[in-house]
Enzyme design. Structure first.
Site, mmCIF file in Angstrom:
data_model
loop_
_atom_site.group_PDB
_atom_site.id
_atom_site.type_symbol
_atom_site.label_atom_id
_atom_site.label_comp_id
_atom_site.label_asym_id
_atom_site.label_seq_id
_atom_site.Cartn_x
_atom_site.Cartn_y
_atom_site.Cartn_z
ATOM 1 C CG HIS A 138 1.853 8.140 1.748
ATOM 2 N ND1 HIS A 138 1.887 8.187 3.122
ATOM 3 C CD2 HIS A 138 0.815 8.943 1.369
ATOM 4 C CE1 HIS A 138 0.928 8.980 3.566
ATOM 5 N NE2 HIS A 138 0.263 9.456 2.527
ATOM 6 C CB CYS B 18 6.740 5.159 6.585
ATOM 7 S SG CYS B 18 5.735 6.560 7.136
#
Length: 587
Positions: free
Chosen positions: A431, A495
């Site tokens: 993440h 991301c």
């Protein structure tokens, strides 16, 4: 002259106290306004729900069946349209039409939502009075190839509506009541998206789904939170126990805190008036005792005020410390693999047991990362199958089997069950906590030729960076099991940007060497952070917790401030005002 000065000071003191009382009462009324507003709105919704139930009772089985079949035809039309087929349009507002104007009701036991009505469409007027059904999504009557979207506001000043759905967890249940039927859905995933990402709520072929949609963060509404549920048998749903998820809700916190404060205030005032009455006695002994007790009461109240003030400062200090700790990266450190590399023998079992389902990946924030840091000892030991070391950017993370959210927040998680180091494309994900320098955030600084080391606790694999770029989420070829050039590759992916971003940062490296740990040089072992000294077979990557109990507590407090600031601050605010209100009334 002195008397006049004394009178003026007394008058000024009374004015200050009256003003303080006015501000306190005003503040309490402001706090209560959302609760009272929600209560009144609930009364209106209860009336609408009752009208709907009465309408359903009056409808014959034939009428209900006709409506049901019409809804099924509409759902087929929606599915065909999403698949690219051209079908004859159907009038949306004629589906599930009845005298009450309500399409159906929703129950979410975990957050105390009961028979909340939903209506056709998602206009402002519709969402102001309740929930709305998103036009263009399936009518929630169940069946394969359906996905209904029920929308509701969050953070509205006078209505709770869907504010608490963010507290729900995977496995929680909700129910759709429509045409006299009660359909059960179990939550299986959460996702935060941008308002423009309408493709995220399309029908999943073969599935029977309902998605609850609301704005997030509440009151700011930058993103949309999707709470996705799949249909389960109603009998199975009835066997499951309900776990409350809204105990720490704004309404509960304010009501309980006010109740406690009112009780304490009542006790203080009662004691004060009792001793004041005795103070006015004609018996000097009684007066003396009463004066002493009153002084004692005032002293205790002042001490309480000071203690509350110090407690507030302490909690804020702990929260500030916790917030700093939340942003720290917990390095794995040196791992002892055992003299026979026994640590490696546990890897296969972890890999086979791991969760590789992409749909359970949810958007996260710094509060989620803090929670994961608190659990890093268990997560690392339960799922750790290797170690990633990138010296140039000081990345030292565990390699964890499976892409469960806890893994993605703790280290570098493996993308597929069948991937192997040194063969094909070995993909690791993590993440990205926006603007926080943790996990794989620093891979953006890597350049071609930089070294990346990864070990499975048996061999050390060296990869040389060959690519560092930002791609769109649709460019999935970078995570294929074999790269276009067919070379052995290590792929790091995270991301790029804030919640809802469509961009990904990808770094790839080509295999340059494989070195068994037993024959590796001292310098390489030091570079990678492994040693082979333990005589007894080690079973854990981490032998002790890297986060102390106090750090864990501080991070949890900070996470509460970040995720639920009002619920955290209101109790302290009210307890702090109690002695001020007491002194303002007795002066």
């Amino acid at each position: 002259m002195k008397k006049n000065v004394s009178r003026n000071q007394t008058k000024r003191s009374r004015l200050v106290m009256r003003f303080a009382t006015f501000m306190i009462v005003t503040g309490i009324l402001v706090l209560l306004y959302p609760i009272v507003g929600n209560y009144l709105a609930n009364q209106e919704r209860s009336s609408a729900s009752t009208d709907y139930d009465n309408t359903m009772k009056k409808m014959s089985k034939k009428e209900k069946e006709e409506q049901y079949q019409l809804a099924r035809l509409y759902n087929q039309y929606v599915f065909d349209k999403q698949q690219g087929s051209r079908s004859e349009p159907m009038a949306y507002k004629s589906i599930i039409k009845n005298d009450s104007g309500v399409m159906g009701t929703v129950d979410i036991p975990a957050i105390d939502i009961e028979k909340m009505p939903f209506y056709h469409g998602t206009s402002y007027k519709t969402l102001d009075k309740g929930l709305g059904h998103l036009e263009g999504s399936s009518i929630p009557v169940g069946g394969k190839n359906t996905r209904s979207v029920i929308t509701g506001h969050s953070g509205v000043k006078n209505q709770i509506l869907f504010t608490d759905v963010k507290n729900l967890k995977e496995g929680d249940l909700f129910y759709i009541n429509i045409l006299g039927k009660r359909l059960a859905y179990q939550i299986d995933s959460f996702e935060e998206i941008l308002p423009s990402e309408s493709d995220k709520v399309k029908i999943v072929k073969g599935e029977d789904m309902v998605t609850l949609l609301t704005c997030t963060p509440p009151g700011i509404n930058t993103y949309r939170l999707l709470v996705n549920g799949h249909r389960i048998p109603y009998k199975d749903a009835q066997k499951q126990k309900v776990k409350k998820r809204n105990i720490w809700s704004y309404q509960n916190v304010v009501v309980v805190t006010l109740a406690i404060n009112f009780l304490l205030f009542l006790i203080l005032v009662t004691i004060y008036h009792y001793h004041l009455k005795r103070f006015q006695s004609d018996n000097p002994v009684v007066v003396k005792k009463a004066r002493k007790r009153l002084r004692c009461l005032f002293t205790i109240t002042k001490i309480y005020f000071v203690l509350i003030f110090l407690a507030m400062l302490s909690i804020l200090s702990v929260a500030a410390y916790g917030y700093v700790q939340m942003q720290e990266d917990t390095s794995l450190g040196t791992v002892d693999v055992g003299q026979e590399e026994q640590l490696n023998t546990f890897n296969l079992d972890k890999i086979n047991r791991a969760n590789y389902a992409e749909k359970q990946i949810a958007s996260v924030n710094v509060a989620n990362y803090a929670q994961a840091r608190s659990n890093s000892y268990e997560t690392t030991n339960n799922w750790g199958i290797g170690k990633l070391q990138v010296p140039k950017v000081d990345i030292d993370l565990p390699v964890l089997a499976g892409i469960a959210n806890e893994n993605l927040l703790t280290g570098a998680a493996t993308y597929r069950v069948d991937q192997q180091l040194g063969k094909g494309n070995y993909v690791l994900l993590a993440h990205n906590i926006f603007e926080q320098d943790v996990l794989l955030h620093r891979i953006k600084k890597l350049t071609v030729g930089d070294k990346m080391y990864i070990t499975d606790f048996k061999d050390i694999y060296t990869y040389d960076v060959s690519l560092n770029k930002v791609i769109e989420e649709t460019e999935v070829s970078y995570v294929d099991s074999v790269t276009k050039d067919g070379k052995q590759t290590l792929t790091l992916l995270r991301c790029e940007g804030n919640i809802g971003t469509i961009y990904r940062r990808v770094v790839q490296g080509k295999l340059s060497s494989v070195q068994p740990i037993e024959t590796a040089s001292t310098q390489l072992l030091k570079e990678v952070g492994v040693k082979a000294q333990a005589q007894e077979a080690p079973k854990k990557l981490l032998n002790k917790r890297r986060v102390s109990p106090f750090q864990q507590f501080a991070m949890l407090i900070a996470a509460k401030f970040v995720s639920e600031p009002l619920q955290t601050m209101v109790p302290m605010f009210l307890f702090f005002l109690l002695p001020i209100l007491f002194f303002s009334l007795i002066h």
